[in-house]
Scaffold this motif. Structure first.
Motif, mmCIF file in Angstrom:
data_model
loop_
_atom_site.group_PDB
_atom_site.id
_atom_site.type_symbol
_atom_site.label_atom_id
_atom_site.label_comp_id
_atom_site.label_asym_id
_atom_site.label_seq_id
_atom_site.Cartn_x
_atom_site.Cartn_y
_atom_site.Cartn_z
ATOM 1 N N GLY A 27 24.870 42.921 35.797
ATOM 2 C CA GLY A 27 26.141 42.878 34.634
ATOM 3 C C GLY A 27 27.338 43.379 35.283
ATOM 4 O O GLY A 27 28.304 42.897 34.893
ATOM 5 N N ALA A 30 28.838 41.321 37.943
ATOM 6 C CA ALA A 30 29.638 40.052 37.191
ATOM 7 C C ALA A 30 30.772 40.500 36.730
ATOM 8 O O ALA A 30 31.997 39.937 37.026
ATOM 9 C CB ALA A 30 28.783 39.665 36.026
ATOM 10 N N ARG A 31 31.079 41.725 36.260
ATOM 11 C CA ARG A 31 32.223 42.287 35.650
ATOM 12 C C ARG A 31 33.282 42.505 36.748
ATOM 13 O O ARG A 31 34.495 42.268 36.618
ATOM 14 C CB ARG A 31 32.193 43.431 34.664
ATOM 15 C CG ARG A 31 33.452 44.031 34.202
ATOM 16 C CD ARG A 31 33.166 45.188 33.126
ATOM 17 N NE ARG A 31 34.380 45.623 32.703
ATOM 18 C CZ ARG A 31 34.642 46.677 31.818
ATOM 19 N NH1 ARG A 31 33.439 47.370 31.525
ATOM 20 N NH2 ARG A 31 35.843 47.258 31.594
ATOM 21 N N LYS A 34 34.648 39.126 38.096
ATOM 22 C CA LYS A 34 35.369 38.606 37.362
ATOM 23 C C LYS A 34 36.767 39.298 37.322
ATOM 24 O O LYS A 34 37.924 38.716 37.438
ATOM 25 C CB LYS A 34 35.069 38.425 36.095
ATOM 26 C CG LYS A 34 35.635 37.233 35.255
ATOM 27 C CD LYS A 34 35.045 37.067 33.895
ATOM 28 C CE LYS A 34 36.048 36.129 33.096
ATOM 29 N NZ LYS A 34 35.402 35.838 31.575
ATOM 30 N N ALA A 54 21.903 43.153 31.533
ATOM 31 C CA ALA A 54 22.983 42.529 32.344
ATOM 32 C C ALA A 54 24.091 41.956 31.553
ATOM 33 O O ALA A 54 25.145 42.101 31.740
ATOM 34 C CB ALA A 54 22.369 41.471 33.067
ATOM 35 N N THR A 55 23.963 41.238 30.307
ATOM 36 C CA THR A 55 24.719 40.738 29.458
ATOM 37 C C THR A 55 25.723 41.935 28.883
ATOM 38 O O THR A 55 26.905 41.727 28.994
ATOM 39 C CB THR A 55 24.309 39.998 28.439
ATOM 40 O OG1 THR A 55 23.320 38.960 28.960
ATOM 41 C CG2 THR A 55 25.191 39.300 27.499
ATOM 42 N N SER A 58 27.905 43.339 31.600
ATOM 43 C CA SER A 58 28.976 42.305 32.083
ATOM 44 C C SER A 58 30.291 42.327 31.126
ATOM 45 O O SER A 58 31.298 42.118 31.664
ATOM 46 C CB SER A 58 28.392 41.000 32.098
ATOM 47 O OG SER A 58 28.364 40.372 30.657
ATOM 48 N N ALA A 61 31.804 39.120 30.873
ATOM 49 C CA ALA A 61 31.879 38.077 32.089
ATOM 50 C C ALA A 61 30.683 37.466 32.131
ATOM 51 O O ALA A 61 30.231 37.167 33.282
ATOM 52 C CB ALA A 61 32.031 39.307 33.547
ATOM 53 N N GLU A 62 30.151 37.112 31.007
ATOM 54 C CA GLU A 62 28.789 36.412 30.834
ATOM 55 C C GLU A 62 28.948 35.149 31.527
ATOM 56 O O GLU A 62 27.658 34.392 31.982
ATOM 57 C CB GLU A 62 28.307 36.165 29.402
ATOM 58 C CG GLU A 62 28.304 37.323 28.650
ATOM 59 C CD GLU A 62 29.323 37.806 27.594
ATOM 60 O OE1 GLU A 62 30.468 37.403 28.224
ATOM 61 O OE2 GLU A 62 29.149 38.473 26.651
ATOM 62 N N LEU A 65 27.362 35.142 34.668
ATOM 63 C CA LEU A 65 25.892 35.396 34.672
ATOM 64 C C LEU A 65 25.263 33.976 34.324
ATOM 65 O O LEU A 65 24.126 33.746 34.676
ATOM 66 C CB LEU A 65 25.342 36.263 33.564
ATOM 67 C CG LEU A 65 25.750 38.004 33.736
ATOM 68 C CD1 LEU A 65 25.540 38.814 32.611
ATOM 69 C CD2 LEU A 65 25.115 38.432 35.022
#
Lengths: 273, 273
Positions: A27, A30-31, A34, A54-55, A58, A61-62, A65
């Motif tokens: 996660g 991902a952030r 982004k 992870a969500t 993030s 920034a899902e 994912l």
């Protein structure tokens, strides 16, 4: 027609995470991606994905994912890529071409910039890139294995404190992605940025004072200092040169000159009373 | 005799976190700092510190957490510093000198490089730095307030994706600390101080004023302006923020502060008559 390097990065660069143990790190990656304008994520044998952790990490920034692709091996994950950079914490027995993140960014930019497909038309659309770049990161505790590193064209190493060299996985992605973004921005704005030695001056909301206006302020200051008995014209010393150096160094704007002269004027009025 | 820029960073740079909400972030900041060779951490009103979560996320950088100093206000935390850089996510109504992280690193390096105290002898010991630099980061959700930002000489902004610009706190520290480390390493490699473009690399003969000393000047100025009838305390407008921005931007030395306060003192004496 112009080339958008920021767009080129987002379509050309894929981050590949190998056997990530902590789903929070996925996660956070991902952030970080982004934030830096990257969007393509591939996961090789993640221990736990998708996951709430992870969500959560993030933080919005899902979408990265949700569109992440999961693979069973590094070979499959990099199969359609053209240039593979592996993150390496240390130098290995078998020396490999090794970049720091800035050199890595320069190399990646030069690779994707030479793609004709990156020429952007009026709608800022990009074709599927001809050159796909993979940035590969190993397991948190151990990094990429020697075998995995040897699948890479180049290695990239973040020059960390040798006594404490292991960055968190998402931090490493952040730094390398940041350098890519900086390289792209510098390419796009090279004309502008090359001029900004003391940054921000060009975006200053106020007009800079002219030499004559600063000179007027200095004379006003000198006259006031004499009137106050603070400056002896017979023995002026370095007082005025020091104030001159200060005001010139600061590159005063017109409003600042007006404020300072306003105070001097009020002072002289009061003394005159 | 040679200058170790890496050592200079570690003794001169302090990371200041304001009102951090998530203690895990404090730990992640400590790790990022140690990875990049920084060690001085100050916390202003942390929601929860010390905490197990901070220790866990610091992954072996507990020494930085253990030596972290806790303060009740930003003013106290930066009082003995000479140059304050505030992390800013966006441009504000009153424009302030703004760097990207690379420009920030160049500026900080040039400031600390001109300290004679940084000349390292054989034992690689460093004296207490003459110039202390504070890197200030605001609360996770909201960043630094306008008032906090106005206490800074310069602002630093990470050029993130405008559609998703908010970095995790520790990521922001990582990027800015990484640029400092890169700048120091590049200086040490090139051994070319003449390459630094920004002001400050030249030998400034005077010691920089501390934050507390500049603050004293600003309070003295405000009191004088009120006494002169130039500033109406009931309707102060932007007069003091503009003077604050000017004096902080100029990075005043002690002599300049003394001169300006001497003029103010003479003014108040005259008015008192």
């Amino acid at each position: 027609m112009s080339i958008s390097f920021i767009n080129a990065l987002s379509v050309s660069v894929t981050v590949v995470l190998i056997k990530t143990s902590h789903s929070g790190n996925i996660g956070a990656v991902a952030r970080a991606m982004k934030n830096m304008g990257l969007c393509k994520l591939r996961l090789v044998e993640p221990k736990n994905f998708p996951s709430d952790e992870a969500t959560r990490r993030s933080s919005g920034a899902e979408n990265i994912l949700n569109s992440a692709e999961v693979f069973g091996s590094m070979d499959e994950a990099i199969n359609d890529c053209h240039f593979v950079v592996g993150a390496s914490a240390r130098s290995r027995s078998l020396a490999w071409p090794l970049f720091n993140p800035r050199e890595c960014a320069t190399k990646v930019l030069s690779l994707i910039a030479s793609q004709s497909a990156l020429v952007v038309n009026g709608t800022e659309q990009l074709a599927e890139p001809v050159r796909k770049v993979a940035l590969v990161f190993g397991q948190e505790a151990s990094g990429l294995t020697n075998e995995e590193l040897q699948r890479c064209n180049y290695h990239v190493n973040i020059p960390a404190n040798p006594e404490y060299a292991s960055l968190n996985l998402a931090m490493a992605v952040q730094v390398i992605a940041y350098e890519l973004r900086m390289a792209a921005l510098l390419e796009e704005e090279s004309d502008l940025l090359s001029g900004t030695e003391c940054a921000g001056a060009e975006e200053w909301e106020g007009e800079l004072a002219s030499v004559g206006e600063v000179e007027g302020l200095l004379q006003h200051t000198e006259a006031t200092a004499i009137k106050l008995g603070f400056l002896n014209p017979a023995k002026p010393g370095m007082l005025m040169p020091r104030l001159r150096r200060l005001y010139q160094r600061a590159a005063l704007d017109k409003m600042e000159v007006n404020i300072l002269r306003g105070i001097l004027k009020a002072t002289l009025n009061q003394i005159g009373k």
